[in-house]
Write an enzyme that holds these catalytic residues in place. Structure first.
Site, PDB file in Angstrom:
ATOM      1  N   ASP A 323       6.799 -13.091  -2.159  1.00 50.65           N
ATOM      2  CA  ASP A 323       6.463 -11.879  -1.843  1.00 50.65           C
ATOM      3  C   ASP A 323       5.484 -11.379  -0.209  1.00 50.65           C
ATOM      4  OD1 ASP A 323       5.375  -8.949  -2.312  1.00 50.65           O
ATOM      5  OD2 ASP A 323       3.631 -10.784  -3.123  1.00 50.65           O
ATOM      6  N   ASP A 522       1.217 -12.853  -6.262  1.00 47.65           N
ATOM      7  CA  ASP A 522       0.333 -12.264  -5.744  1.00 47.65           C
ATOM      8  C   ASP A 522       0.134 -11.732  -7.030  1.00 47.65           C
ATOM      9  OD1 ASP A 522       1.321 -10.364  -4.773  1.00 47.65           O
ATOM     10  OD2 ASP A 522      -0.847  -9.316  -4.182  1.00 47.65           O
TER      11      ASP A 522
HETATM   12  P1  ADP Z   1       5.273  -7.137  -1.052  1.00 51.31           P
HETATM   13  O1  ADP Z   1       6.788  -6.724  -1.327  1.00 51.31           O
HETATM   14  O2  ADP Z   1       5.248  -7.060   0.142  1.00 51.31           O
HETATM   15  O3  ADP Z   1       3.925  -7.489  -1.970  1.00 51.31           O
HETATM   16  P2  ADP Z   1       5.151  -4.079  -2.380  1.00 51.31           P
HETATM   17  O4  ADP Z   1       6.297  -4.319  -3.705  1.00 51.31           O
HETATM   18  O5  ADP Z   1       3.704  -4.702  -3.366  1.00 51.31           O
HETATM   19  O6  ADP Z   1       5.328  -4.515  -1.451  1.00 51.31           O
HETATM   20  O7  ADP Z   1       4.666  -2.577  -1.889  1.00 51.31           O
HETATM   21  C1  ADP Z   1       5.390  -2.005  -1.257  1.00 51.31           C
HETATM   22  C2  ADP Z   1       5.090  -0.973  -0.307  1.00 51.31           C
HETATM   23  O8  ADP Z   1       4.404   0.018  -1.279  1.00 51.31           O
HETATM   24  C3  ADP Z   1       4.793  -1.187   0.680  1.00 51.31           C
HETATM   25  O9  ADP Z   1       4.457  -1.915   1.787  1.00 51.31           O
HETATM   26  C4  ADP Z   1       3.674  -0.168   0.215  1.00 51.31           C
HETATM   27  O10 ADP Z   1       4.561   0.399   1.269  1.00 51.31           O
HETATM   28  C5  ADP Z   1       4.213   0.487  -0.503  1.00 51.31           C
HETATM   29  N1  ADP Z   1       2.847   0.692  -1.717  1.00 51.31           N
HETATM   30  C6  ADP Z   1       2.577   0.098  -2.987  1.00 51.31           C
HETATM   31  N2  ADP Z   1       1.982   0.631  -3.396  1.00 51.31           N
HETATM   32  C7  ADP Z   1       0.629   1.094  -2.610  1.00 51.31           C
HETATM   33  C8  ADP Z   1      -0.860   1.904  -2.401  1.00 51.31           C
HETATM   34  N3  ADP Z   1      -1.243   1.465  -3.523  1.00 51.31           N
HETATM   35  N4  ADP Z   1      -1.086   2.697  -1.954  1.00 51.31           N
HETATM   36  C9  ADP Z   1       0.021   2.614  -0.699  1.00 51.31           C
HETATM   37  N5  ADP Z   1       1.483   2.309  -0.964  1.00 51.31           N
HETATM   38  C10 ADP Z   1       2.028   1.145  -1.952  1.00 51.31           C
HETATM   39 MG    MG Z   2       2.613  -7.687  -3.105  1.00 52.24          MG
END
Ligand code: ADP
Ligand code: MG
Length: 640
Positions: A323, A522
């Site tokens: 991730d 994470d």
């Molecule tokens: P990653 O796969 O990189 O860990 P996530 O799947 O957790 O990313 O989140 C993907 C996208 O969703 C983030 O880049 C953001 O744009 C949006 N996002 C997720 N959670 C939030 C939040 N709590 N507030 C704002 N944007 C969010």
């Molecule tokens: Mg993440």
């Protein structure tokens, strides 16, 4: 009382070594008296059999009670058989060596259990609770969430909590393997069992005694030890059939030799020898000796494996999916800038966003709230919040709704972006920054956040490659941002814009086309992907529950280099298992051939048999001292 005796005799086995000693004494006594006072010889042999066979009969009877024929019974049978044809001293020698070998095995495996008991010893027995007008000492079981505890310099911290007053540093090495003391001040989390150094701390308790990080680790490791790996299950099943086959083989030898015209005594002696040399003692101990040691070696360096099964699967992993936010990049995301559309003030946008994000656990959310607080902004705490994993959050108040999230969130909601905002967004993405759009019925602007790539990420990816494993990045963030991070880290394969369920589907298809996949996350919204992967590895940010529950491997330290290290350790464990199995079966084949070919004496057969069993255990124990290259994880793996 009965329970106490049972524990003393069976579980703790404190009599095991003394009994081995008495067996030896009786053996010597028997040999001396044979020559000095032949009349009382039998007394000594009986004593040797009683002491030497005590635990064997006990364990064998327990197994038989559960419908299993095990190696203990084969050994006892052989010793009795030897006595039956007048070779009591050889039967006694057999029991002596057998019980000695068992006692040594218990001792050896005990060393791995100690690694866990050391964790248990970290639990301080009492805590000092602060009350109005003073303090009281309470047992840790009586600690309640919300209590305020005083931790003096040099004391172990008695609970998981947050510092409310005071400054100090905590030695968390026994929990994480990280030797640098961690500075602690108001707002910082502290963990049960870690050592408070120079300052007094006032700590507010956040978890009950049974729910602390340490309690969960102890529980996990205990469970891991109880869980039987598939290899071991297979061997256990095999042991059953094999033990019967050995018994049948011995009987057959007796019958055939008789038909051949051999003297009964000689044929019987050979059958008894066969019982010993063909017994699968070494085979049976091969797997647990290696896995227990590997699990203990892992626990010592902050790598928690949930059982031998995990080691087996991890050793086969061909691909590691990671991730981005919080895994490849640091958990600490920082707000870079707030860009307002005409007629809006950045601080208002930030406050609006923070009001919704307080309820979210995502690293981005924490960054926004933190930034709003440092700017001294006040914002209402909106209680009704809907999280859209991988997209953003939506908050509801009586008056209106607030959306904060990625462009994709708005696409899904059917809210279109004005041209001006679109331009800002593209600019941010080109710069490799994640942009969150803020909308509450009208467009406000966007917040740019950036997360720093973990300094050790590149090294971890390279180490994986040296193990022949490719790393793949799966992220919910925009593909342009994904590309930027992938380039820095040296990851060749990456995919952006994935929703949590799409990550899961990707893991499945990768597993089909390439082979077993490990997923590192994470654990906040990665739980489904962690569960779907062949092995789920959680960056166990201490305290994040979802991670610990779902994952198969927990990294107590947020250090990506532990991922290749875990795989290398798993492979070393599997290698040891196969070495052991090959060696053990080789020795059996050799000794059986010698028994028929040369007719080796029983004592020699016993030495060969028990010697190979001990070698197998010792080979497993080597894993306890398993080490991974130098501190930086450079170079291949070395074993000491
Ligand atoms: P990653 O796969 O990189 O860990 P996530 O799947 O957790 O990313 O989140 C993907 C996208 O969703 C983030 O880049 C953001 O744009 C949006 N996002 C997720 N959670 C939030 C939040 N709590 N507030 C704002 N944007 C969010
Ligand atoms: Mg993440």
């Amino acid at each position: 009382m009965a329970e106490r005796i049972r524990r003393f005799v069976l579980d703790e086995r404190r009599l095991e070594f003394p009994f081995v000693g008495w067996t030896l004494v009786a053996l010597i006594g028997g040999m001396v008296s044979r020559w000095a006072a032949p009349g009382i010889e039998g007394v000594f042999w009986t004593a040797a059999y009683l002491f030497g066979g005590f635990y064997g009969v006990l364990d064998g009877a327990l197994a038989l009670h559960m419908g299993r024929l095990d190696v203990n019974l084969l050994m006892i049978l052989s010793a009795l058989g030897a006595a039956f044809i007048g070779h009591a001293e050889e039967g006694g020698t057999l029991l002596f060596l057998f019980s000695l070998s068992n006692a040594l095995q218990t001792l050896a495996l005990e060393r791995t259990r100690q690694a866990i008991r050391r964790l248990l010893n970290l639990r301080p027995p009492v805590a000092h609770r602060i009350r109005e007008g003073g303090e009281e000492t309470i047992p840790i079981e009586a600690i309640e969430v919300g209590d305020r505890l005083l931790v003096r310099p040099g004391e172990r911290i008695p609970a998981d909590g947050v510092v409310v007053a005071g400054f100090s540093a905590a030695d968390e090495s026994l929990l994480t393997g990280e030797s640098m003391p961690v500075p602690k001040g108001p707002g910082d989390p502290v963990f049960e069992g870690t050592l408070n150094s120079y300052g007094a701390l006032e700590v507010q308790v956040t978890h009950t005694a049974s729910d602390t990080m340490l309690a969960r680790i102890i529980h996990l490791v205990e469970e891991a030890q109880a869980q039987r790996a598939r290899t071991q299950q297979a061997i256990d099943r095999f042991e059953q059939r094999y033990a019967w086959a050995v018994l049948a083989g011995a009987a057959l030898t007796l019958v055939l030799s008789g038909l051949w015209g051999e003297a009964f005594d000689q044929a019987f002696y050979r059958a008894m020898t066969l019982l010993v040399v063909a017994s699968p003692c070494a085979l049976v101990i091969s797997t647990p000796a290696a896995f227990l040691s590997a699990i203990a070696a892992g626990a010592r360096r902050g790598l928690l494996f949930k059982g031998g099964m995990v080691l087996e699967r991890l050793a086969q992993v061909r691909l590691v999916a990671m991730d981005k936010t919080g895994t490849l990049t640091e958990n600490r995301v920082a707000v870079q800038s707030v860009r307002a559309l005409e007629g809006n003030h950045p601080d208002v946008i930030l406050a609006l966003a923070a009001a919704v994000e307080v309820r979210s656990e995502h690293p981005i959310a924490r960054a926004i709230v933190e930034e709003a607080r440092t700017r001294g902004l006040s914002f209402p705490e909106i209680r009704e919040v809907e999280a859209r994993p991988g997209l953003g959050v939506i908050g509801f108040t009586n008056a209106h709704r607030i959306w904060v999230g990625s462009p994709r969130l708005f696409q899904q909601e059917g809210i279109s972006l004005p041209v001006e905002l679109r331009a800002m967004l593209e600019e941010a993405q080109q710069a490799g920054r994640t942009a969150l759009l803020v909308y509450d019925g009208q467009w406000r602007g966007l917040i740019e956040v950036a997360d720093r790539v973990r300094p050790e990420a590149t090294e971890a990816v390279q180490a994986l490659r040296r193990l022949g494993i490719e790393a793949v990045m799966l992220t919910g963030d925009h593909p342009t941002v994904a590309r930027a991070v992938a380039q820095v880290v040296g990851i060749r394969r990456f995919e952006g814009g994935l929703l949590p369920e799409e990550k899961l589907a990707r893991i499945r298809s990768l597993a089909q086309s390439i082979g077993p996949v490990a997923m590192v996350g994470d654990g906040m919204n990665d739980a489904p992907a962690l569960a779907a992967a062949s092995v789920g590895i959680a960056m166990g940010k201490m305290g994040s529950d979802a991670a610990i529950e779902t994952a198969d491997v927990v990294l107590l330290q947020e250090d990506l280099r532990r991922v290749p290290e875990a795989i290398a350790l798993a492979r070393a464990a599997m290698r040891t298992v196969w070495q052991n199995l090959a060696f053990a079966s080789g020795v059996i084949v050799l000794l059986v051939a010698l028994t028929f070919g040369l007719g080796i004496p029983l004592p020699l057969a016993v030495v060969g048999h028990e010697g190979s069993t001990l070698l197998v255990v010792l080979n497993g124990l080597r894993l306890l001292r398993w080490g991974w290259g130098s501190a930086g994880g450079k170079g291949g793996e070395t074993r000491t």
